[in-house]
Write an enzyme that holds these catalytic residues in place. Sequence first.
Site, PDB file in Angstrom:
ATOM      1  N   LYS A  23       9.360 -12.310  16.001  1.00  0.00           N
ATOM      2  CA  LYS A  23       8.711 -11.295  15.524  1.00  0.00           C
ATOM      3  C   LYS A  23       7.968 -11.740  14.493  1.00  0.00           C
ATOM      4  O   LYS A  23       7.723 -12.439  13.502  1.00  0.00           O
ATOM      5  CB  LYS A  23       9.229 -10.210  14.837  1.00  0.00           C
ATOM      6  CG  LYS A  23      10.814  -9.369  15.419  1.00  0.00           C
ATOM      7  CD  LYS A  23       9.490  -8.637  17.130  1.00  0.00           C
ATOM      8  CE  LYS A  23       9.288  -7.784  15.447  1.00  0.00           C
ATOM      9  NZ  LYS A  23      10.133  -5.914  15.317  1.00  0.00           N
ATOM     10  N   GLU A  47       1.644  -1.887   6.903  1.00  0.00           N
ATOM     11  CA  GLU A  47       3.005  -0.948   6.783  1.00  0.00           C
ATOM     12  C   GLU A  47       3.026  -0.737   5.705  1.00  0.00           C
ATOM     13  O   GLU A  47       3.204   0.552   5.412  1.00  0.00           O
ATOM     14  CB  GLU A  47       4.537  -1.479   7.601  1.00  0.00           C
ATOM     15  CG  GLU A  47       4.223  -1.611   9.086  1.00  0.00           C
ATOM     16  CD  GLU A  47       5.381  -2.177   9.935  1.00  0.00           C
ATOM     17  OE1 GLU A  47       5.640  -1.792  10.901  1.00  0.00           O
ATOM     18  OE2 GLU A  47       5.685  -3.736   9.107  1.00  0.00           O
TER      19      GLU A  47
END
Length: 473
Positions: free
Chosen positions: A299, A306
């Site tokens: 990841k 965000e």
Amino acid sequence: MAKAKPAQTKAAQATWGGRFSAGPAELMLAFSESVSFDRRLAPFDIAGSKAHSAMLAHAGILTAAERDAIHAGLDAILAEIDAGRFAWDVKLEDVHMNIEQALTRRVPAAAKLHTARSRNDQVATDMRLFLRHACAALSEKIAAAQRAILAAARGHADVLIPGYTHLQRAQPVFLAHHLFAWLEMLQRDRARLADTAARANWCPLGSGAIAGTTLPIDREFTARALGFVDARGRPQVTQNSMDTVADRDLFIEFAHACALFGVHLSRIAEDLILWSSAEFKFADLPDAFCTGSSLMPQKKNPDSCELLRGKSARLQGNLHTLLTLAKGLPLTYNRDLQEDKPPLFDSFDQASLCADVLAGTFTGLKMNRDRCAAAVADPALLATDLADYLVERGVPFREAHHAVGAVVRAAETLGVPLHEVPFAEVRKIHPAFAEDWTAVFDLKRAMEKRRGTGMPGPAQVRKQFKRWEKLLS
Ligand code: ARG
């Protein structure tokens, strides 16, 4: 836990303790102090006190020697504050009383400083000075983020991507055109901050607690000393003493400018998040602004984006707090208004941080040219151009739209890309189609035809590069 017992002799409250027989409870002190957050107003409070004492001397209320002693004392206190050596005392409630008390201990003449002044016009003044500074500082940070976006556009000037509506591929645009859209949004944010700064530029001092003063002060002198002047150097003083101490519009305007900036941040962030997903893969965000997963080794998460999206909720919350705080308050000052500072400062701090992070995120942004090229090669993006082709042959647009819709359907039925539908089929759909109909699908030609101001054609994009380079230089 603080107990509800009198914590003070009344002497500790020398500023207003005269009519009191006991000091406030410890719990009340902890509840009502603001110095823990309003101490950051110190430079503005001291500037205000210097201007006010200069005016008092000018009006003959202080001697020149008293004024000079006050100024020297205030300068020394500011130096101590800057050096982190000033002893703030919550028992003295706020920044104003902390500074005045410290000054009075050192300079006897400081007992005259609060002549013709109240904390109500003092706090209004401090905050107008703060807001002038905050608007300029935040605007400069947003400009730096704009420069980072412009540099990213420069670095990918030839890249085309699909533009989206409803998150469905719509029409081709230069990536730069998309980035310029963001520059426009941020430019409006800066314009709003400039408007707020202009409205902040009126001097409250002289309004007193609510109804001015009986003393012969010179409000214009103070305004000039603090730079509350118009473009021609004429002093600007507020025009109603009651409105001056009750008004919190500027706080709300500033928080609104930050909240709307936050909405823009959030929308920019959302595009970047989509672009960096495996599904789009248009963009590769800089490692320095991403994080990994503690569990999934593959990841790379777009955390800066965000958080930009998340912080926008906080900026909206601050605006809401201020609107709710002001609503329903009778004129004029009410202590509720002390609660105006934490959300305002938070909006300034968080919006400033966001602007820095936005700049950082763009500084290392890489676009995946192959993925962008593959996505924009979708011939369906030029279906509207095909309708325009028919319009150029005299077909009414509604009819042209319908005919192209039928060509799209034929492509789907035949399982071929739009430009590979056989000419015979196309001709059956509308007689205005000629053999040259596929020329429409030349992307370069399609872009060049978008020539008008504000359109994404190459000539316009070149013009916009020039415009932004000038605006942001
Ligand atoms: N700390 C106060 C505030 O921020 C200053 C004004 C106090 N005025 C008063 N009348 N108690 O609002």
